[in-house]
Design a protein around this motif. Structure first.
Motif, PDB file in Angstrom:
ATOM      1  N   GLU A   1       1.800  13.510   6.816  1.00 36.51           N
ATOM      2  CA  GLU A   1       0.655  13.281   5.923  1.00 36.51           C
ATOM      3  C   GLU A   1      -0.262  14.508   5.951  1.00 36.51           C
ATOM      4  O   GLU A   1      -0.658  14.980   7.014  1.00 36.51           O
ATOM      5  CB  GLU A   1      -0.116  12.041   6.386  1.00 36.51           C
ATOM      6  CG  GLU A   1      -1.309  11.708   5.519  1.00 36.51           C
ATOM      7  CD  GLU A   1      -2.104  10.524   6.051  1.00 36.51           C
ATOM      8  OE1 GLU A   1      -3.198  10.279   5.530  1.00 36.51           O
ATOM      9  OE2 GLU A   1      -1.639   9.839   6.992  1.00 36.51           O
TER      10      GLU A   1
ATOM     11  N   ASP B   1       1.610  13.217  11.828  1.00 35.35           N
ATOM     12  CA  ASP B   1       2.874  12.505  11.706  1.00 35.35           C
ATOM     13  C   ASP B   1       2.974  11.464  12.808  1.00 35.35           C
ATOM     14  O   ASP B   1       2.460  11.642  13.911  1.00 35.35           O
ATOM     15  CB  ASP B   1       4.046  13.490  11.802  1.00 35.35           C
ATOM     16  CG  ASP B   1       5.342  12.877  11.309  1.00 35.35           C
ATOM     17  OD1 ASP B   1       5.631  13.000  10.105  1.00 35.35           O
ATOM     18  OD2 ASP B   1       6.052  12.262  12.121  1.00 35.35           O
TER      19      ASP B   1
ATOM     20  N   THR C   1       4.407  11.043  -2.621  1.00 37.89           N
ATOM     21  CA  THR C   1       3.657  11.888  -1.673  1.00 37.89           C
ATOM     22  C   THR C   1       3.898  11.505  -0.215  1.00 37.89           C
ATOM     23  O   THR C   1       3.360  12.134   0.694  1.00 37.89           O
ATOM     24  CB  THR C   1       2.143  11.820  -1.956  1.00 37.89           C
ATOM     25  OG1 THR C   1       1.739  10.439  -1.933  1.00 37.89           O
ATOM     26  CG2 THR C   1       1.813  12.411  -3.312  1.00 37.89           C
TER      27      THR C   1
ATOM     28  N   TYR D   1      -1.105  18.860   9.231  1.00 37.35           N
ATOM     29  CA  TYR D   1      -0.397  17.606   8.991  1.00 37.35           C
ATOM     30  C   TYR D   1      -0.561  16.682  10.188  1.00 37.35           C
ATOM     31  O   TYR D   1      -0.707  17.138  11.326  1.00 37.35           O
ATOM     32  CB  TYR D   1       1.105  17.843   8.807  1.00 37.35           C
ATOM     33  CG  TYR D   1       1.484  18.509   7.513  1.00 37.35           C
ATOM     34  CD1 TYR D   1       1.628  17.765   6.346  1.00 37.35           C
ATOM     35  CD2 TYR D   1       1.726  19.879   7.465  1.00 37.35           C
ATOM     36  CE1 TYR D   1       1.992  18.381   5.153  1.00 37.35           C
ATOM     37  CE2 TYR D   1       2.095  20.496   6.278  1.00 37.35           C
ATOM     38  CZ  TYR D   1       2.223  19.740   5.127  1.00 37.35           C
ATOM     39  OH  TYR D   1       2.581  20.355   3.948  1.00 37.35           O
TER      40      TYR D   1
ATOM     41  N   ALA E   1       1.810   6.793   4.782  1.00 38.47           N
ATOM     42  CA  ALA E   1       0.710   7.169   5.670  1.00 38.47           C
ATOM     43  C   ALA E   1       1.252   7.617   7.024  1.00 38.47           C
ATOM     44  O   ALA E   1       2.145   6.993   7.591  1.00 38.47           O
ATOM     45  CB  ALA E   1      -0.238   5.985   5.843  1.00 38.47           C
ATOM     46  N   LYS E   2       0.724   8.730   7.529  1.00 40.62           N
ATOM     47  CA  LYS E   2       1.056   9.277   8.851  1.00 40.62           C
ATOM     48  C   LYS E   2       2.498   9.784   8.955  1.00 40.62           C
ATOM     49  O   LYS E   2       2.992   9.998  10.058  1.00 40.62           O
ATOM     50  CB  LYS E   2       0.777   8.259   9.960  1.00 40.62           C
ATOM     51  CG  LYS E   2      -0.690   7.878  10.066  1.00 40.62           C
ATOM     52  CD  LYS E   2      -0.927   6.922  11.212  1.00 40.62           C
ATOM     53  CE  LYS E   2      -2.378   6.479  11.267  1.00 40.62           C
ATOM     54  NZ  LYS E   2      -2.629   5.461  12.273  1.00 40.62           N
TER      55      LYS E   2
ATOM     56  N   THR F   1       9.764   5.750   5.722  1.00 46.26           N
ATOM     57  CA  THR F   1       9.785   6.683   4.592  1.00 46.26           C
ATOM     58  C   THR F   1      10.863   6.313   3.586  1.00 46.26           C
ATOM     59  O   THR F   1      10.630   6.328   2.372  1.00 46.26           O
ATOM     60  CB  THR F   1       9.994   8.129   5.099  1.00 46.26           C
ATOM     61  OG1 THR F   1       8.917   8.459   5.980  1.00 46.26           O
ATOM     62  CG2 THR F   1      10.018   9.117   3.959  1.00 46.26           C
TER      63      THR F   1
END
Length: 450
Positions: free
Chosen positions: A309, A322, A302, A320, A305-306, A117
């Protein structure tokens, strides 16, 4: 023309590096014993899918400039043996990334959690500010066609993993990147198949810090006591920049973050994400981007991915998924959702999928990790245990490890699906955490609960 051959080209980042080098104009070949999607289609589209599966030492010729060795290639691989006989240059993935970036400014994002991230945030901010850079990141990101890019750009942003580099180079990948600017997000024991004790695991971070050259920049999570003590002991030769959670507030499910007089409303949330953002901001400041430009860019971020998400939402429920699997990540992700939606019930589902998480000896590391979930579910598949050659896991050991007597524990996918079908989703959020796929469960199908 530079000739490069990949042994085990089908890996998730290996095939991306192969494509990046093909795009750079190199002659790229590769081999593997099996290749799955999406690597199969990606390699085929790039024109570098091996003509046949399996190993063939006739592919290894004296005119190859570099052999890049993937993680699942074994020491007795015939192509590796031939490459050694011919005296060819053999690199692990990170060693080769370093060779390609000798003339670049290198940024490396390391730590037990938040690497992907934080790297993604830096990339997004740079792209929004029209900067030219190369990158290496462990997830699919909006706005980036691949997860590895190698060009003649003057800067490279690397996610720096502590896992071993290859079968012949057992040292962690992040020891080979030699960054000018480094981030360490925190230390929480993981990968017990490689680092059997916490002390051995922690020592890898000490080595990383020692290897940084005098006056290079180390940006570190000051809220992590273990990391702070390590940095203070090992990093006296560096320019140290600590960070913490920035000033922020949450209103109507929206997080607003402040850096001095500048502020922005974010699409992401959670204290761990705010810490990641602070680290990313500090890197971007070092690269000449001011706080206003950082925050303006972050309004459109945003997530990776994962990583928290969004699968779907309505007025009553948000779903969600994760990637969280290590104890510290599970705890942080659940905490983030409870703080963001304090009035809602939270159903949290965790799949035990990694070697560490499926190991009975590691289970106590999860104590308290799911305490904040209103309904806590742990799923594991017998197939995953077999693949990792681990003994069966008893529900008693799992419940004891997590410290919850009311833990729902399933090892059959249909049991998990039946449980989820039986829940009501009024003023209730659903969180699915895994580095696997729940034995084939289609996470997108959970939108039916909306």
């Amino acid at each position: 023309m530079t000739k490069v051959h990949f042994i085990a080209i089908g890996g998730s980042v290996m095939h991306q590096l192969a494509i990046a080098l093909k795009l750079k104009g190199y002659q790229v070949t590769g081999s593997d014993d099996e290749i799955f999607e999406p690597a199969l289609s990606n390699l085929e589209q790039a024109g570098i899918l091996p003509p046949a599966m399996g190993w063939d030492d006739s592919r290894i010729t004296a005119d190859i400039d570099a052999v890049i060795l993937g993680m699942h290639a074994r020491a007795d691989n015939p192509e590796l043996i031939k490459a050694r006989e011919l005296g060819l240059k053999i690199y692990s993935f990170p060693e080769y990334i370093y060779q390609e970036s000798l003339d670049k400014k290198r940024v490396a994002v390391g730590g037990s959690h938040g690497k992907t991230t934080t790297t993604a945030m830096i990339m997004h901010i740079l792209q929004e500010n029209n900067q030219v850079f190369d990158y290496l990141v462990g997830a699919r990101l909006e706005g980036f066609p691949q997860s590895v890019n190698i060009t003649n750009a003057p800067l490279i942003i690397c996610e720096a993993d502590e896992y071993p580099a290859s079968v012949i180079e057992k040292r962690p990948k992040f020891h080979f990147l030699h960054p000018h600017i480094a981030i360490l997000t925190g230390i929480a024991w993981d990968h017990i198949n490689v680092f059997p004790t916490y002390e051995i695991y922690k020592e890898q971070f000490a080595i990383f810090i020692r290897q940084l050259l005098p006056e290079q920049v180390l940006i570190y999570n000051n809220a992590d006591d273990e990391l702070r003590n390590l940095v203070e002991a090992e990093g006296k030769h560096l320019r140290l920049i600590p960070y913490n959670a920035p000033v922020h507030n949450i209103r109507d499910g929206i997080t607003r973050v402040y850096f001095d007089d500048a502020w922005a409303d974010l699409q992401i949330f959670g204290e761990h994400n705010l810490m990641n953002l602070h680290a990313a901001k500090l890197v971007c400041n070092e690269l000449g981007i001011n706080d206003e430009a950082v925050l303006k860019a972050m309004t459109t971020f945003t997530g990776a991915a994962k990583r928290l998400e969004l699968i779907g939402k309505n007025d009553q429920c948000v779903i969600y998924r994760d990637f969280a699997h290590a104890p510290s990540k599970v705890k942080a992700t659940i905490e983030a959702l409870k703080k963001q939606f304090p009035e809602r019930k939270l159903i949290a589902v965790l799949e035990l999928h990694t070697y560490s998480s499926l190991n009975a000896d590691f289970m106590n590391e999860y104590t308290g990790a799911m305490d904040l979930a209103d309904e806590a579910v742990v799923f594991f598949s017998k197939h995953a245990l077999e693949l990792k050659r681990l003994p069966d896991l008893s529900p008693e050991i799992i419940a004891q490890g997590f410290g919850r007597n009311d833990l729902h524990i399933f090892h059959e996918r249909n049991q998990l699906e039946a449980f989820l079908d039986a829940q009501t989703y009024q003023q209730t959020n659903l969180l699915m955490m895994s580095s696997g796929n729940y034995d084939g469960l289609d996470v997108n199908s959970l939108k039916k609960y909306l």
